[in-house]
Enzyme design. Structure first.
Site, PDB file in Angstrom:
ATOM      1  N   ARG A   1      11.134 -34.010 -33.084  1.00  0.00           N
ATOM      2  CA  ARG A   1      11.132 -32.883 -32.143  1.00  0.00           C
ATOM      3  C   ARG A   1       9.699 -32.449 -31.864  1.00  0.00           C
ATOM      4  NH1 ARG A   1      16.225 -30.090 -32.892  1.00  0.00           N
ATOM      5  NH2 ARG A   1      17.244 -31.044 -34.686  1.00  0.00           N
TER       6      ARG A   1
ATOM      7  N   ARG B   1      -0.932  12.829  -1.437  1.00  0.00           N
ATOM      8  CA  ARG B   1      -1.494  12.512  -0.115  1.00  0.00           C
ATOM      9  C   ARG B   1      -0.794  13.409   0.897  1.00  0.00           C
ATOM     10  NH1 ARG B   1      -1.011   6.980  -2.494  1.00  0.00           N
ATOM     11  NH2 ARG B   1      -2.984   5.869  -2.169  1.00  0.00           N
TER      12      ARG B   1
ATOM     13  N   ARG C   1      -4.784  16.259  -2.302  1.00  0.00           N
ATOM     14  CA  ARG C   1      -5.875  15.740  -1.494  1.00  0.00           C
ATOM     15  C   ARG C   1      -5.757  16.307  -0.080  1.00  0.00           C
ATOM     16  NH1 ARG C   1      -6.318   9.539  -0.147  1.00  0.00           N
ATOM     17  NH2 ARG C   1      -4.571   9.981   1.250  1.00  0.00           N
TER      18      ARG C   1
ATOM     19  N   CYS D   1      -7.519   7.021  -8.881  1.00  0.00           N
ATOM     20  CA  CYS D   1      -6.203   7.272  -8.286  1.00  0.00           C
ATOM     21  C   CYS D   1      -5.842   6.194  -7.265  1.00  0.00           C
ATOM     22  CB  CYS D   1      -6.137   8.653  -7.659  1.00  0.00           C
ATOM     23  SG  CYS D   1      -7.330   8.864  -6.345  1.00  0.00           S
TER      24      CYS D   1
ATOM     25  N   HIS E   1       0.113   0.186   4.384  1.00  0.00           N
ATOM     26  CA  HIS E   1       1.036   1.320   4.510  1.00  0.00           C
ATOM     27  C   HIS E   1       2.383   1.039   3.838  1.00  0.00           C
ATOM     28  CE1 HIS E   1       3.986   3.819   6.734  1.00  0.00           C
ATOM     29  NE2 HIS E   1       3.043   4.742   6.584  1.00  0.00           N
TER      30      HIS E   1
ATOM     31  N   GLU F   1     -14.856   7.276  -2.791  1.00  0.00           N
ATOM     32  CA  GLU F   1     -14.219   6.140  -2.125  1.00  0.00           C
ATOM     33  C   GLU F   1     -15.216   5.311  -1.339  1.00  0.00           C
ATOM     34  OE1 GLU F   1     -10.012   7.207  -0.681  1.00  0.00           O
ATOM     35  OE2 GLU F   1     -11.264   8.922  -0.183  1.00  0.00           O
TER      36      GLU F   1
ATOM     37  N   GLY G   1     -11.221   6.667  -5.664  1.00  0.00           N
ATOM     38  CA  GLY G   1     -10.169   6.075  -4.820  1.00  0.00           C
ATOM     39  C   GLY G   1     -10.507   4.602  -4.667  1.00  0.00           C
ATOM     40  N   THR G   2      -9.980   3.810  -5.571  1.00  0.00           N
ATOM     41  CA  THR G   2     -10.428   2.408  -5.627  1.00  0.00           C
ATOM     42  C   THR G   2      -9.840   1.548  -4.507  1.00  0.00           C
ATOM     43  OG1 THR G   2      -8.754   2.162  -7.326  1.00  0.00           O
ATOM     44  CG2 THR G   2     -11.041   2.292  -8.065  1.00  0.00           C
ATOM     45  N   ASN G   3      -8.861   2.092  -3.758  1.00  0.00           N
ATOM     46  CA  ASN G   3      -8.378   1.303  -2.609  1.00  0.00           C
ATOM     47  C   ASN G   3      -9.469   1.242  -1.547  1.00  0.00           C
ATOM     48  OD1 ASN G   3      -5.930   1.304  -3.942  1.00  0.00           O
ATOM     49  ND2 ASN G   3      -5.116   3.018  -2.769  1.00  0.00           N
ATOM     50  N   ASP G   4      -9.919   2.425  -1.136  1.00  0.00           N
ATOM     51  CA  ASP G   4     -10.987   2.436  -0.137  1.00  0.00           C
ATOM     52  C   ASP G   4     -12.291   1.902  -0.715  1.00  0.00           C
ATOM     53  OD1 ASP G   4     -10.239   3.314   2.496  1.00  0.00           O
ATOM     54  OD2 ASP G   4      -9.562   5.160   1.552  1.00  0.00           O
TER      55      ASP G   4
END
Ligand code: PEP
Ligand code: MG
Length: 860
Positions: free
Chosen positions: A89, A544, A600, A813, A437, A727, A748-751
């Protein structure tokens, strides 16, 4: 005693070749040299379980076999009783990495066949021999499986047919020498492991490219013969739920895992209404087996699946493997092991993959169900949903009113689709990425969502989606989206419901006791806030507010405000929005019951609120009692080339200050109202998209003035904290001069990711998979924080800000707040908390706890 002496001698002999080791309680066997199976067998030997004699071959030995260097086969054979049959095996370091299939009955030849005919009867003897010839032909001699795998019969006649077929194919009689058998089997298994496809397969399961394979050679207990003989597998838990239950099957006169594939002819284990059971047939063997399995659970500290053979009523344990389990079972198993004192609560926490937790929070496609995949995209919001395809928000709402679940398909969603998204069971878009979005709203609503499914062709005019394989799905067709894997499936596969049960709550409690970074939720609506609370978020880290204006009752008022030409005109319309905003905030404060709520101020470009279609523009013209041409002209005027880099965020606060004034007033009035009948509320007010200190000064002056006005009008006092969202790269770099003016900074790590890379968060989905596949980016940076580039800005910003204002609260955030890898970075950078979508809060709580525990045990 005699047995011990034999073992000692054998050990001494084998020590000539340190890589070929008889498994005894003390033999030098380790998972990282001999593989998980060999190590597990040693543990079973130490528990004094009835394990057949086994020799382990190390990774190194097996690698050398693949290269043509054979160990001393005679020496291996000398470890076993003369004439014993053997099996080999695989034993990879991590059992999940797999390996070549086991080969049974090695050593079976004409002479032994005769012996077995006498001892066990011709049928049993033929079955043993036949099985070996079949596997040898297909896996060792590499003959056509169609010739050998499907034999109608398994008696002596079938055996002579198959031996004949072997001879015809190879021009040689079937080999008779057990040593030759063993050498050939070892060689073929070693080489199979080194092959390209096996390598790719295991790499996909997380194995390193140079992962080693060990092999174990074990004495066969045939499972056929006189008295009660057979084989089976048993485990003590249900693999899907983890609930205690005896699961497995047993088949008389069988070998290996035959019982599992035998269908109705296999026996249940425990007495069962559905059919005969081993417990009735061989109660003693069944009891022994159960006791062995329970001992394995306690001593191996794991739920194990036991592979066993019964030989004339006596149980032998051939192997134990970790029970394969679905996420919810993994969680319940870990919790019950800890509750039984077998592992510590910390270890239970460490055993659960945080990514898997998000599966538990949502319905999911049953992992056992077949999947008819018709397309894939980015898994933007977890959970699975089935419904009829609809192509507009209006159709989604109509479908909801008929109580028919639907999947809303859009090229990409815009704020106008919010109502449709609320009405849909899931959302599928052609474009977009992790922070577009649809993705952000989907996660907020806990709505399964796939974005960027660009392999499928979307036609909103004909209302059809075409799969890459050419299949066409039209409005009304039923599909399922799996937002956890990003797969779009045809039809309605079986589902598992969300499992927020007692085991989940217990584990989360243990995790919270260890965690040392705060976890808040991004929540925009009362429903979000309630979810955040249910998941024990420690407050809201980002509300938001603009999402509140997309409510149909407010959208028109908002549009009127945008159309107002003067400050007075704007203020008049905003006065109508004020009570609505105030109510929103009162509700949020009440739900969060004194926990921090960070609101915000308005962020998006105003034109997002304007109607994009002719019909919408006509409706607005009617509402405002102005010509459509005026509406069209204004919409045109407000168009920007780069809206995400245009008039939005604090730039609106500076140039159209009435909006922030109204919002600040709504927040402060709500603060007084909610504090009146509950814990005092200390709202946090956050300014988005800052890039310069002066922006903060200007907005702060006005907000302070509004606070002073509300206090003096009401004759009541309250505290509030003003903060800034970092941001833009400039805000991070200039954090030292911004920090003295704020109580907190939230990244704001997205922007910030968008602006650091110069990469549109709404468009990156189109080519992200190419970029990741070609190794340009290790991961989608909108999904997993880029700790090098964006991370450097976070670090710089945090250091500079802290130096200027040591009392500052620091957080992130952006969506990364819910990603376990990114949380590790935030913790290292000593952020006070991370904030993420409500449904990711438990994932974040668990990931953060694991980091804290790893640090404690020095495994960070
Ligand atoms: C961000 O940019 O990281 C953020 C949280 O704000 P939004 O996603 O709303 O732009
Ligand atoms: Mg932002």
């Amino acid at each position: 005693m005699k047995g011990a002496a034999v073992q000692k001698r054998a050990q001494a002999e084998l020590s000539k070749d340190p890589h070929t080791t008889l498994i005894t309680a003390t033999a030098p066997v380790a998972a990282n040299t001999h593989g998980g199976r060999a190590k597990c067998l040693q543990r079973l030997v130490r528990l004094d379980l009835p394990v057949p004699r086994t020799v382990a071959l190390s990774f190194d030995t097996v690698h050398r076999i693949a290269e043509g260097e054979m160990p001393d086969i005679a020496e291996i054979l000398s470890q076993f009783p003369e004439n014993a049959l053997l099996c080999v095996r695989p034993s990879s370091e991590d059992p999940d990495w797999g390996g070549p299939g086991a080969i049974l009955n090695i050593g079976m030849n004409d002479a032994r066949y005769v012996d077995f005919c006498e001892a066990l009867g011709a049928e049993a003897a033929a079955a043993l021999y036949l099985r070996f010839v079949q596997s040898y032909a297909v896996h060792v001699a590499r003959l056509d499986p169609d010739e050998f795998e499907h034999v109608a019969d398994d008696g002596p006649e079938a055996l002579s047919e198959i031996l004949h077929a072997y001879e015809m194919e190879t021009d040689e009689a079937f080999p008779q020498d057990p040593a030759e058998h063993l050498a050939a089997v070892l060689r073929s298994m070693a080489r199979a492991w080194e092959g390209t496809s096996a390598r790719l397969l295991r790499q996909a399961k997380g194995a390193p490219a140079d992962a080693g394979l060990g092999l174990v050679v074990q004495e066969m207990i045939p499972g056929v013969g006189q008295g009660e003989c057979g084989s089976g597998v048993l485990q003590l838990v249900d693999p899907t739920t983890g609930v205690p239950k005896i699961v497995g099957r047993y088949l008389s006169q069988s070998q290996g895992r035959d019982a599992l594939g035998a269908g109705a002819s296999a026996l249940y284990l425990e007495t069962d209404d559905r059919g005969p059971a081993l417990q009735d047939l061989a109660p003693k063997a069944f009891d022994d087996l159960k006791a062995h399995a329970a001992l394995m659970r306690t001593k191996l500290r794991e739920e194990m699946q036991v592979e066993f053979v019964i030989e004339s009523g006596r149980v032998h344990i051939l192997d134990g493997v970790r029970v394969a389990r679905a996420s919810r079972a993994a969680l319940r198993i870990a919790v019950s092991l800890a509750q039984d004192g077998i592992i510590s609560p910390q270890e239970a926490v460490m055993r659960i993959d945080p990514h898997a937790v998000s599966e538990l929070l949502h319905r999911q496609v049953d992992p056992e169900a077949p999947r008819d995949v018709i397309g894939t995209g980015i898994a933007a919001s977890p959970g699975a949903a089935t419904g009829r395809l609809v192509f507009t928000s209006a159709e989604a709402q109509a479908s909801a009113s008929r109580r028919e679940p639907c999947i809303l398909v859009r090229r990409e969603t815009s704020p106008e689709d919010i109502r449709g998204m609320h009405a849909a069971a899931g959302v599928l878009t052609e474009r977009g990425g992790m922070t577009s979005h649809a993705a952000v709203i989907g996660r907020g609503l806990g709505l399964p969502c796939i974005v960027g499914a660009s392999s499928m062709v979307f036609n909103s005019k004909t209302k059809k989606v075409t799969a890459p394989d050419g299949r066409v799905f039209a409005a009304g067709d039923v599909v399922t989206i799996d937002g956890s894997s990003g797969q779009v499936l045809a039809g309605e596969p079986p589902m598992l419901e969300a499992a927020l049960d007692d085991a989940f709550q217990t584990l989360m409690g243990w995790a919270d006791a260890e965690r040392d970074i705060g976890i808040r939720a991004n929540a925009d609506t009362p429903a979000d806030a309630q979810t955040a609370r249910n998941f024990n978020a420690q407050g809201i880290g980002l509300c938001r507010t603009e999402h509140m204006f997309f409510d149909p009752g407010r959208l028109t008022v908002m549009r009127e405000m945008i159309f107002a030409q003067t400050s007075n005109g704007r203020q008049a319309v905003l006065a109508r929005l004020l009570p609505m905003q105030r109510d929103d905030f009162v509700q949020l404060f009440r739900i969060m019951q004194g926990q921090p709520v960070c609101i915000r101020l308005f962020d998006p470009p105003l034109h997002e609120f304007l109607p994009g279609t002719r019909g919408g523009q006509r409706e607005l013209a009617e509402a405002l009692d102005i010509p459509v041409s005026d509406v069209t002209r204004r919409v045109e005027e407000m168009k920007e080339y780069n809206p995400m880099l245009g008039l939005r965020g604090v730039r609106l606060g500076v140039t159209v200050p009435e909006i922030y004034d109204m919002q600040a007033r709504a927040i402060f009035e709500a603060t007084l109202e909610a504090s009146h009948d509950g814990d005092p509320v200390v709202p946090e007010v956050m300014i988005p998209l800052v890039s310069a200190r002066r922006e903060v000064e200007l907005v702060k002056t006005r907000i302070d003035a509004v606070a002073a006005a509300v206090k003096s009008e009401r004759g009541l006092d309250f505290d509030y904290r003003l903060g800034v969202m970092v941001e833009t790269p400039r805000a991070a770099l200039r954090a030292a001069e911004i920090a003295p003016h704020t109580a907190f900074l939230s990244f704001g790590t997205n922007d910030l990711t968008q602006m650091t890379y110069g990469l549109s968060r709404d468009d990156a989905g189109r080519f992200m998979s190419d970029y990741v596949n070609q190794g340009v980016f290790p991961e989608d940076p909108f999904h997993v924080l880029d700790t090098e580039g964006v991370g450097e800005l976070l670090q710089l910003g945090a250091e500079r800000a802290r130096e200027a204002n040591p009392d500052l609260t620091l957080s992130i955030c952006g969506e990364h707040g819910g990603n376990p890898e990114s949380i590790a970075f935030c913790r290292q950078t000593q952020f006070d908390y991370v904030s993420c979508s409500p449904f990711r809060v438990p994932v974040a709580r668990l990931a953060a706890a694991q980091l804290a525990i790893s640090d404690k045990i020095g495994d960070a």
